[in-house]
Scaffold this motif. Structure first.
Motif, mmCIF file in Angstrom:
data_model
loop_
_atom_site.group_PDB
_atom_site.id
_atom_site.type_symbol
_atom_site.label_atom_id
_atom_site.label_comp_id
_atom_site.label_asym_id
_atom_site.label_seq_id
_atom_site.Cartn_x
_atom_site.Cartn_y
_atom_site.Cartn_z
ATOM 1 N N UNK A 1 -12.069 0.054 1.821
ATOM 2 C CA UNK A 1 -11.955 0.408 3.229
ATOM 3 C C UNK A 1 -10.521 0.383 3.735
ATOM 4 N N UNK A 2 -9.600 -0.161 2.918
ATOM 5 C CA UNK A 2 -8.190 -0.207 3.300
ATOM 6 C C UNK A 2 -7.372 0.795 2.483
ATOM 7 N N UNK A 3 -7.995 1.915 2.180
ATOM 8 C CA UNK A 3 -7.350 2.909 1.331
ATOM 9 C C UNK A 3 -6.059 3.442 1.949
ATOM 10 N N UNK A 4 -5.999 3.519 3.284
ATOM 11 C CA UNK A 4 -4.791 4.011 3.940
ATOM 12 C C UNK A 4 -3.602 3.104 3.629
ATOM 13 N N UNK A 5 -3.850 1.796 3.519
ATOM 14 C CA UNK A 5 -2.778 0.866 3.170
ATOM 15 C C UNK A 5 -2.320 1.065 1.717
ATOM 16 N N UNK A 6 -3.261 1.336 0.851
ATOM 17 C CA UNK A 6 -2.919 1.618 -0.548
ATOM 18 C C UNK A 6 -2.072 2.885 -0.626
ATOM 19 N N UNK A 7 -2.465 3.897 0.142
ATOM 20 C CA UNK A 7 -1.713 5.153 0.160
ATOM 21 C C UNK A 7 -0.302 4.925 0.677
ATOM 22 N N UNK A 8 -0.161 4.109 1.734
ATOM 23 C CA UNK A 8 1.166 3.829 2.299
ATOM 24 C C UNK A 8 2.078 3.204 1.244
ATOM 25 N N UNK A 9 1.572 2.161 0.568
ATOM 26 C CA UNK A 9 2.390 1.495 -0.438
ATOM 27 C C UNK A 9 2.693 2.423 -1.616
ATOM 28 N N UNK A 10 1.704 3.247 -1.997
ATOM 29 C CA UNK A 10 1.907 4.177 -3.108
ATOM 30 C C UNK A 10 3.006 5.178 -2.777
#
Length: 428
Positions: free
Chosen positions: A159-168
């Motif tokens: 559910x925190x995929x947007x945070x993963x995308x930001x760091x990526x």
């Protein structure tokens, strides 16, 4: 003997699942499906979720780092987000046009409305709690939520995929800014990890027809008691949503492809169909992402450089189907409660639904929480979502197909405009 194509395998699994669920419901064996069949569907969903975070991280880092300069990254990123927001606005506007023509809420009986409100009171309270948390946090909370305080924590929650995308993205951009000799081995590592994960996707898809069968059987059994009556009462509303979604898939996306690419929609549809069927079965853009990426790369000719950037971002912020549904549902609920929404109210729905789509998690049912926020934007009681919860699961399956199709459409357009779209030869 020639092997059956993947989309036909999945379609066969869906059909057999519907038949199995219907037979079990008719014979009174719902418990058998729940206890002995549905768990295999849950396992399939877990397998897809298992690789979602590593796939997004590895593919985004690989995709961004392969862009040799920041200017190119900025150009692709701006185009991608611009097209995603444009298609979302089109979807919301289309939903409003359809619902204002059909006026489904004005034919809803008060007795049925009260019955549904009582039946789904618990679901309403859960949604109200989630929506209130978003509302209290302020209008810029979605920006705050994009930046993780702990990447490991973000990586443990789909559910925190947007945070993963930001760091990526941050990781990949930093790699681009460093001299190539400093990042040569890191790039090789992520290339290998990405290839391994894609091979895992191939392995999981061998199980897809059986997983889809189990999921569909479970859905049919879950709604066996109320499906007929609810669809009779909510038929016009459901058909309005489905009609809007169909126009997006059969008219808007083909038009976009025709304007910006040379891809024929028949070929596009054939290439992306397994991802569409999987999206329908799982109701999750995130769970479908590995298959969407594989189909775009191997069967539509989209380069990995483009797909590894555009598709993970799309699975998070591009929710055309969800946005269209929110527009129809908000007006439907307002009509059912006797509200007269003016043009300014409907413009508010367009803006709110577009912004809400950015923060909607790519998982089943997340659109309900965002719907409460959209309703709040036009002053309609959130209790009204009780009117649509009964059929939301089935409509969620349909709108996820649109979300995934939209992601693939934009990826194809970006690849075409960047000269990264290669012709492919279909074996199936």
């Amino acid at each position: 003997m020639r092997k059956m194509a993947l989309h036909w395998q999945i379609l066969s699994g869906m059909f057999l699942g519907v038949v199995l669920g219907a037979v079990a419901a008719t014979a009174g064996h719902e418990q058998f499906i729940t206890r002995w069949v549905n768990p295999f569907g849950v396992i399939f969903m877990n397998l897809l979720k298992l690789i979602a975070v590593p796939l997004v991280f590895a593919s985004l880092v690989k995709g961004v780092s392969s862009l040799s300069d920041i200017t190119k990254l900025s150009r692709i990123g701006t185009r991608t987000i611009g097209i995603y927001l444009t298609t979302t606005v089109i979807a919301v506007t289309l939903g409003l046009v359809f619902v204002n023509v059909t006026n489904p809420g004005k034919s809803f009986s008060p007795e049925k409305r009260q019955e549904l409100q009582a039946q789904y009171a618990a679901n309403v309270e859960i949604g109200k709690t989630g929506a209130q948390g978003v509302k209290d946090a302020g209008p810029l909370q979605f920006l705050v939520d994009m930046v993780p305080s702990n990447f490991i924590d973000a990586a443990t929650n789909n559910g925190k995929m947007l945070q993963v995308i930001f760091f990526s993205l941050l990781f990949g951009i930093a790699m681009v800014m460093l001299p190539e000799e400093n990042t040569r081995y890191v790039k090789g590592f992520f290339d290998g990890v990405n290839d391994i994960i894609l091979k895992i996707v191939d392995i999981i898809m061998l199980y897809a027809p059986f997983g889809v069968l189990a999921l569909m059987a479970g859905v049919i059994v879950d709604f066996s008691d109320s499906l007929g009556e609810l669809f009779q009462a909510l038929g016009v509303y459901s058909l309005t949503v489905v009609a809007g979604l169909a126009v997006m898939v059969l008219l808007i996306y083909p038009l976009i492809l025709k304007l910006f690419t040379k891809v024929k929609y028949g070929e596009f549809f054939k290439g992306i169909m397994p991802a569409q069927l999987l999206a329908f079965s799982t109701s999750s853009s995130a769970a479908t992402l590995p298959v969407t990426m594989e189909r775009c790369e191997e069967h539509l000719g989209v380069s990995k450089e483009v797909s590894s950037f555009v598709l993970p971002v799309g699975a998070t912020i591009n929710m055309d189907g969800t946005s269209l549904y929110q527009a129809v549902a908000a007006v439907f609920i307002a009509q059912a409660f006797g509200y007269d929404l003016h043009l300014s109210d409907q413009l508010t729905i367009i803006m709110t639904a577009t912004l809400a789509s950015i923060g909607t998690a790519a998982v089943p049912g997340a659109g309900l929480i965002m719907l409460i926020i959209v309703l709040g934007g036009v002053g309609v009681e959130p209790e009204g979502i009780a009117l649509v919860i009964a059929v939301d699961r089935l409509l969620d399956m349909c709108r996820t197909v649109v979300n995934v199709t939209g992601d693939a459409t934009v990826a194809t357009v970006i690849a075409s405009t960047e000269g990264k779209l290669q012709p492919v030869t279909e074996d199936d």
